[in-house]
Structures are given as structure tokens and as C-alpha cells.
Design a protein around this motif. Structure first.
Motif, PDB file in Angstrom:
ATOM      1  N   VAL A  90       1.524   7.178   3.660  1.00 47.52           N
ATOM      2  CA  VAL A  90       2.157   8.490   3.813  1.00 47.52           C
ATOM      3  C   VAL A  90       2.184   8.866   5.295  1.00 47.52           C
ATOM      4  N   LYS A 129      -7.754  10.553  -0.061  1.00 46.74           N
ATOM      5  CA  LYS A 129      -8.386   9.779  -1.127  1.00 46.74           C
ATOM      6  C   LYS A 129      -9.665   9.125  -0.586  1.00 46.74           C
ATOM      7  N   LYS A 131       0.828  -1.218   0.000  1.00 47.52           N
ATOM      8  CA  LYS A 131       0.000   0.000   0.000  1.00 47.52           C
ATOM      9  C   LYS A 131       0.859   1.264   0.000  1.00 47.52           C
ATOM     10  N   GLU A 132       0.280   2.331  -0.527  1.00 48.21           N
ATOM     11  CA  GLU A 132       0.921   3.660  -0.430  1.00 48.21           C
ATOM     12  C   GLU A 132       0.625   4.197   0.966  1.00 48.21           C
ATOM     13  N   GLU A 158      -1.025  16.794  -2.897  1.00 49.56           N
ATOM     14  CA  GLU A 158      -0.886  15.737  -3.921  1.00 49.56           C
ATOM     15  C   GLU A 158      -0.364  14.444  -3.321  1.00 49.56           C
ATOM     16  N   ILE A 159       0.632  14.580  -2.449  1.00 42.17           N
ATOM     17  CA  ILE A 159       1.241  13.381  -1.840  1.00 42.17           C
ATOM     18  C   ILE A 159       0.214  12.682  -0.939  1.00 42.17           C
ATOM     19  N   CYS A 160      -0.487  13.465  -0.135  1.00 37.75           N
ATOM     20  CA  CYS A 160      -1.480  12.865   0.769  1.00 37.75           C
ATOM     21  C   CYS A 160      -2.602  12.182  -0.018  1.00 37.75           C
ATOM     22  N   LEU A 161      -2.958  12.763  -1.143  1.00 44.93           N
ATOM     23  CA  LEU A 161      -4.052  12.190  -1.951  1.00 44.93           C
ATOM     24  C   LEU A 161      -3.692  10.815  -2.511  1.00 44.93           C
ATOM     25  N   ARG A 162      -2.393  10.509  -2.583  1.00 41.31           N
ATOM     26  CA  ARG A 162      -1.964   9.187  -3.066  1.00 41.31           C
ATOM     27  C   ARG A 162      -2.133   8.117  -1.999  1.00 41.31           C
ATOM     28  N   ALA A 163      -2.270   8.539  -0.731  1.00 44.05           N
ATOM     29  CA  ALA A 163      -2.165   7.594   0.383  1.00 44.05           C
ATOM     30  C   ALA A 163      -3.360   6.652   0.493  1.00 44.05           C
ATOM     31  N   ASP A 164      -3.042   5.343   0.556  1.00 40.97           N
ATOM     32  CA  ASP A 164      -4.076   4.381   0.964  1.00 40.97           C
ATOM     33  C   ASP A 164      -4.220   4.468   2.479  1.00 40.97           C
ATOM     34  N   THR A 172       6.117   7.089   2.215  1.00 44.57           N
ATOM     35  CA  THR A 172       6.569   8.458   1.939  1.00 44.57           C
ATOM     36  C   THR A 172       6.481   9.246   3.245  1.00 44.57           C
TER      37      THR A 172
END
Ligand SMILES: NC(=O)c1ccc[n+]([C@@H]2O[C@H](COP(=O)([O-])OP(=O)(O)OC[C@H]3O[C@@H](n4cnc5c(N)ncnc54)[C@H](OP(=O)(O)O)[C@@H]3O)[C@@H](O)[C@H]2O)c1
Length: 293
Positions: free
Chosen positions: A157, A220, A154-155, A196-202, A185
Motif C-alpha cells: 500500500v 498489520k 505481497k499486498e 482498513e486498507i493500510c491494515l491489509r498491507a504487508d 494499492t
């Protein structure tokens, strides 16, 4: 949304620990060293001793005056390290400004470091070797495990890079293990494109100490959010005139995420349970080392 309830899991863990302590030939003993009279520390220490009482772990409070000299604190840490009747020692932070906690920690026997902050234990964590894991990251991982939330692949953050939360949390989830194996990350105050980085997080772990910083447009749909933050904000509707909130906007996020920890009652209460676990394990290791010596 699933609420990741720290109180339920804490109570379960404390019951498990108390039955293990009851079966032990040696009662684990934890010493908390406090310097000065920070009111927040008083509350945290009270909670630690309450958990000791519930689990049967013996406890002692060493309270040094605010103006204690570094040499005296160092000598105290060194003598606690040598005392065979003591299995865990915790130096309550923050210390008054004239004192250096790293210097005092270096004098503590790493086997008695129940916070997992001794450089040797941080090294063990980095190397993936057994040792005490800092209590807050250990507690939040236990919450995810209990809820069956997998991290593998999983991504993940982490917001915040402190030595007590952000960095060790990142290392834990990076580990090759059943509840590790995440793509991690780590962000901090100099990170760009945070949204943007947080929006990638599972899975998003917020540990920055900024009240309700993480808003719905930063997460997300269906993400899992772990809120480590403990911040006091003004609230004229509360009898105290203030209340505790996390680093995430709980109400705003609740309709978007799949699971989230509450504040209070999430990660914070788990930290104390992990301290009891680390004390029990430190005691077991010391008994085994003595038997092998
Ligand atoms: N639940 C518990 O048991 C527990 C335990 C410990 C802490 N906490 C709470 O968790 C929060 C964090 O504690 P901490 O000790 O880790 O705090 P800390 O030592 O102050 O570290 C905060 C981290 O957040 C980063 N940061 C601050 N503002 C940011 C922003 N606007 N955007 C991105 N990153 C930002 C900082 O970046 P820089 O490194 O660039 O400064 C730093 O890495 C606090 O609310 C604390 O009360 C809870």
C-alpha cells in the motif's frame, strides 16, 4: 524490529560509485539549477554537492534570482541540454510561484534528466523501459532489496500519489520484476477506509507529509513500513525547539512491525545516493550514444 538503515546503504553505494567514476574516461558532471533562496532547498543542494565530492562526480551550481522570468529559465534549461560537457541536470523544486516547472522540464534533454521527472522518462517508467527512475522511489526500493524483503505477490500500500514519490513508487512495485510483482494499492486524501486498507498491507509506504499520521492501529502485525515523510514538529526538549519526524509514529509502530525505516536516516539519505547513480548512468548512456552516432 529490523531497522532499514539508509545511511549504511548510502555509504556503500557512494563508495561503489566513486570507484566506477575513477575508472571512467569521462568524468560525469551534474548541474543543479536553483531559483531563489528557499532554505530547505539550500540544505538539499548542499547534500547533493557533498555526495558529488565523495563520488568524484563534477558539479556546478547555477543559482538564478527569485524574480527570474520563465523565458530565461527555459533558455537556460535548453542550453544546458545542448552542452556536451554536462551529463545530468537537476531543476531544484519547488520553484517560486510565478514559474512553471513542467514547462522548463520539457526543454531538458530527457537523457540528462537525472531526477526522472521528464514526461518521456515517466513514460518509460510506465512502459517498463530502461531510464532514470525518480530518486526517492528508487532509493526506497534499494533499501528493501538490500534487506532481502521480497515484494512479489505481497499486498503493498502506498499512501500518497505525488508525481515524485507515490505514483512512481506504485509503478516500480507493479513492474514484472524481482523486486516488483506486488499487488499495489495507492491511497490519497480522498481515499475512504484508509485504516482498513493500510491494515491489509504487508508493505506500507507512507509519503503524505503528515507528521506521525500512521499509528499502530493502522498497521498489520509483522508488516514492513517505509516512511518517506520529512516533517518538522515542535519539540521544546530539543536545543532547536523542533525536530524532524516521518509520516509514521515510529515509537508506536516499532513493537508491531518487522522492519521500518528511521526518519531521519532512512529514505531521505538514499535519495541523494540514487541521484549519483542516475548521473553516472546518464553519463554512460551519453558516452555510448556518442560512440554509436
Ligand atoms: N525522503 C525523501 O527524500 C523525500 C523526497 C520527497 C518527499 N519527501 C517527503 O515525503 C512526504 C510526501 O512528499 P510529496 O512531495 O509526495 O508530497 P505531496 O506532493 O504533498 O503529496 C502528498 C500526497 O499525500 C496525500 N495525502 C495528504 N494527506 C493525506 C491524508 N490525510 N490521507 C491520505 N493521503 C493524504 C495527498 O493526497 P491528494 O493527492 O489527494 O492531495 C498527496 O497525494 C513529505 O513529507 C516530503 O517532505 C521525502
Amino acid at each position: 524490529m529490523k531497522l532499514l538503515d539508509g545511511r549504511l546503504l548510502r555509504d556503500k553505494i557512494l563508495v561503489e560509485i566513486s570507484s566506477e567514476v575513477a575508472r571512467m574516461s569521462v568524468i560525469p558532471k551534474l548541474v543543479v539549477v536553483q531559483v531563489g533562496d528557499d532554505p530547505a532547498s539550500d540544505v538539499y543542494i548542499r547534500n547533493k554537492f557533498r555526495a558529488c565530492k565523495k563520488t568524484g562526480i563534477e558539479s556546478e551550481h547555477i543559482h538564478l534570482p527569485n524574480d527570474v522570468e520563465q523565458a530565461t529559465l527555459n533558455a537556460r534549461m535548453a542550453s544546458l541540454s545542448e552542452d556536451e560537457g554536462i551529463h545530468g541536470v537537476l531543476l531544484q523544486l519547488p520553484l517560486p510561484e510565478h514559474l512553471d516547472d513542467a514547462q522548463a522540464m520539457k526543454l531538458l534533454n530527457p537523457e540528462k534528466d537525472v531526477d526522472g521527472f521528464h514526461p518521456i522518462n515517466l513514460g518509460r517508467l510506465l512502459a517498463g523501459q530502461p531510464g532514470p527512475v525518480p530518486c526517492t522511489p528508487a532509493g526506497l526500493r534499494a533499501l528493501l532489496e538490500e534487506a532481502g524483503i521480497e515484494t512479489r505477490g505481497k499486498e503493498l500500500v502506498v499512501l500518497g500519489r505525488s508525481l515524485i514519490v507515490g505514483k512512481p513508487a506504485a509503478l516500480l512495485f507493479l513492474e514484472k520484476s524481482a523486486f516488483g510483482d506486488a499487488t499495489v494499492t495507492v491511497c490519497h486524501s480522498r481515499s475512504q477506509n484508509l485504516n482498513e486498507i493500510c491494515l491489509r498491507a504487508d508493505i506500507l509506504i507512507a509519503a503524505i507529509g503528515r507528521a506521525q499520521f500512521v499509528k499502530a492501529d493502522m498497521v498489520k502485525e509483522g508488516a514492513v513500513v517505509v516512511d518517506v515523510g520529512i516533517n518538522r514538529i515542535e519539540d521544546p526538549t530539543s536545543p532547536k525547539g523542533s525536530r524532524i519526524v516521518g509520516d509514521c509514529d515510529f515509537e508506536g509502530l516499532s513493537s508491531k512491525v518487522s522492519a521500518m525505516t528511521p526518519v531521519p536516516g532512512g529514505v531521505g539519505v538514499m535519495t541523494v545516493a540514487m541521484l549519483m547513480k542516475n548521473t553516472l548512468e546518464a553519463c554512460r548512456r551519453q558516452i555510448a550514444m556518442k560512440a554509436g552516432a
